[in-house]
Write a protein that holds these residues in place. Structure first.
Motif, PDB file in Angstrom:
ATOM      1  N   SER A  47       0.813  -1.216   0.000  1.00 32.02           N
ATOM      2  CA  SER A  47       0.000   0.000   0.000  1.00 32.02           C
ATOM      3  C   SER A  47       0.853   1.275   0.000  1.00 32.02           C
ATOM      4  O   SER A  47       0.317   2.382   0.040  1.00 32.02           O
ATOM      5  CB  SER A  47      -0.924   0.012   1.223  1.00 32.02           C
ATOM      6  N   ILE A  48       2.172   1.125  -0.063  1.00 36.01           N
ATOM      7  CA  ILE A  48       3.074   2.281   0.031  1.00 36.01           C
ATOM      8  C   ILE A  48       3.299   2.904  -1.349  1.00 36.01           C
ATOM      9  O   ILE A  48       3.500   2.190  -2.339  1.00 36.01           O
ATOM     10  CB  ILE A  48       4.424   1.879   0.639  1.00 36.01           C
ATOM     11  N   ASP A  49       3.288   4.220  -1.388  1.00 37.76           N
ATOM     12  CA  ASP A  49       3.679   4.954  -2.584  1.00 37.76           C
ATOM     13  C   ASP A  49       5.181   5.207  -2.483  1.00 37.76           C
ATOM     14  O   ASP A  49       5.628   6.165  -1.861  1.00 37.76           O
ATOM     15  CB  ASP A  49       2.909   6.278  -2.669  1.00 37.76           C
ATOM     16  N   PHE A  50       5.981   4.337  -3.100  1.00 44.56           N
ATOM     17  CA  PHE A  50       7.432   4.439  -2.956  1.00 44.56           C
ATOM     18  C   PHE A  50       8.010   5.632  -3.710  1.00 44.56           C
ATOM     19  O   PHE A  50       9.118   6.075  -3.400  1.00 44.56           O
ATOM     20  CB  PHE A  50       8.109   3.139  -3.389  1.00 44.56           C
ATOM     21  N   VAL A  51       7.283   6.159  -4.670  1.00 46.04           N
ATOM     22  CA  VAL A  51       7.729   7.401  -5.315  1.00 46.04           C
ATOM     23  C   VAL A  51       7.694   8.529  -4.292  1.00 46.04           C
ATOM     24  O   VAL A  51       8.629   9.330  -4.184  1.00 46.04           O
ATOM     25  CB  VAL A  51       6.840   7.733  -6.522  1.00 46.04           C
ATOM     26  N   GLU A  52       6.625   8.575  -3.509  1.00 48.50           N
ATOM     27  CA  GLU A  52       6.500   9.579  -2.455  1.00 48.50           C
ATOM     28  C   GLU A  52       7.563   9.374  -1.389  1.00 48.50           C
ATOM     29  O   GLU A  52       8.227  10.340  -0.957  1.00 48.50           O
ATOM     30  CB  GLU A  52       5.115   9.504  -1.820  1.00 48.50           C
ATOM     31  N   TYR A  53       7.781   8.128  -0.971  1.00 46.10           N
ATOM     32  CA  TYR A  53       8.770   7.840   0.062  1.00 46.10           C
ATOM     33  C   TYR A  53      10.170   8.217  -0.411  1.00 46.10           C
ATOM     34  O   TYR A  53      10.986   8.733   0.370  1.00 46.10           O
ATOM     35  CB  TYR A  53       8.724   6.360   0.444  1.00 46.10           C
ATOM     36  N   GLN A  54      10.462   7.969  -1.671  1.00 50.46           N
ATOM     37  CA  GLN A  54      11.764   8.336  -2.199  1.00 50.46           C
ATOM     38  C   GLN A  54      11.945   9.853  -2.161  1.00 50.46           C
ATOM     39  O   GLN A  54      13.019  10.350  -1.818  1.00 50.46           O
ATOM     40  CB  GLN A  54      11.934   7.826  -3.631  1.00 50.46           C
ATOM     41  N   GLY A  55      10.892  10.589  -2.496  1.00 45.80           N
ATOM     42  CA  GLY A  55      10.958  12.044  -2.445  1.00 45.80           C
ATOM     43  C   GLY A  55      11.207  12.563  -1.046  1.00 45.80           C
ATOM     44  O   GLY A  55      12.014  13.482  -0.841  1.00 45.80           O
ATOM     45  N   LEU A  56      10.538  11.971  -0.054  1.00 39.48           N
ATOM     46  CA  LEU A  56      10.734  12.388   1.334  1.00 39.48           C
ATOM     47  C   LEU A  56      12.161  12.098   1.788  1.00 39.48           C
ATOM     48  O   LEU A  56      12.800  12.927   2.450  1.00 39.48           O
ATOM     49  CB  LEU A  56       9.741  11.669   2.246  1.00 39.48           C
TER      50      LEU A  56
END
Length: 241
Positions: free
Chosen positions: A20-29
């Motif tokens: 359920s994780i948005d890894f694009v978002e996590y990478q940005g953070l």
């Protein structure tokens, strides 16, 4: 339950959580936190954070207090940040921010929130101590390489986020990679989480600007979210500061 069965169960639970994780978002953070924590701030970088509305778009995750407070502090700081002021006033604002970074993470003198894990984990509180060597061995075993602007200890909290940046980039296409999952769990559980919350706590306590107070809170909250996402409990290690 055998250790192998328990490990398999944890892996299955973590895999379900990761779906359920948005890894694009996590990478940005991770990339934002890397740049905030690894070097002195530059005016263009802060302006970029404002223009991208980083505070407004930062995920709420579990709506923990540190998240809401961190977003508010960062948002208030960026809202007041302006290049449309007299040159002397703007220069003063930049210098104030740089001085805050220095006293927190760099020096001169001993930083108030030392960003290196070995200082927290080893009794002598030295940089490049035993736990740093263990981290470097871990990276070598997994083929992790980092391009550094200058030579520095590998257990700098900002460099951990560089590694997580790379890792989340891989997860975007390798969600089912069990070796990558295990690497991330061990990185967090054994090498980062045992001390990073204390580093963030000290940064919140000693920060003189809302920018770094907000970043420290959001860093701590993001780590708490990763701990939940990857279904891990940080190793209970004695901290020496």
């Amino acid at each position: 339950m055998s250790s192998n069965t328990q490990s398999l169960t944890q892996s299955t639970l973590a895999q379900a959580s990761l779906s359920s994780i948005d890894f694009v978002e996590y990478q940005g953070l991770a990339r934002i936190l890397h740049h905030c924590l690894i070097r002195y701030p530059e005016a263009d970088f802060i302006q970029g954070l404002k223009e991208c509305d980083v505070a407004g778009s930062w995920p709420k995750f579990g709506s923990r207090e540190q998240n809401s407070t961190g977003r508010r502090l960062l948002g208030d700081f960026l809202e007041q940040w302006s290049t449309d002021v007299e040159a002397a006033e703007f220069e003063k604002a930049v210098i104030t921010l740089k001085l805050d970074y220095g006293q927190l993470f760099f020096g001169p003198g001993e930083p108030t929130a030392v960003p290196h894990g070995s200082v927290y984990l080893c009794e002598e509180q030295l940089i490049n101590d035993r736990t740093t060597v263990e981290l470097m061995d871990f990276y070598r075993a997994h083929g992790v390489e980092l391009q550094l602007d200058y030579k520095q200890p590998m257990d700098h909290i900002g460099l951990f986020f560089a590694v997580l940046d790379q890792t989340f980039g891989r997860f975007q296409t390798e969600t089912d990679n069990q070796a990558l999952l295990r690497f991330t769990q061990v990185l967090l559980q054994q090498h980062l989480l045992p001390w990073a919350f204390r580093c963030c706590e000290l940064a919140v306590e000693h920060a003189r600007t809302d920018f770094y107070r907000g970043i420290a809170l959001l860093t701590s909250d993001f780590l708490a979210q990763l701990q939940q996402d990857f279904q891990i409990v940080a190793l209970d290690k004695r901290l020496y500061r």
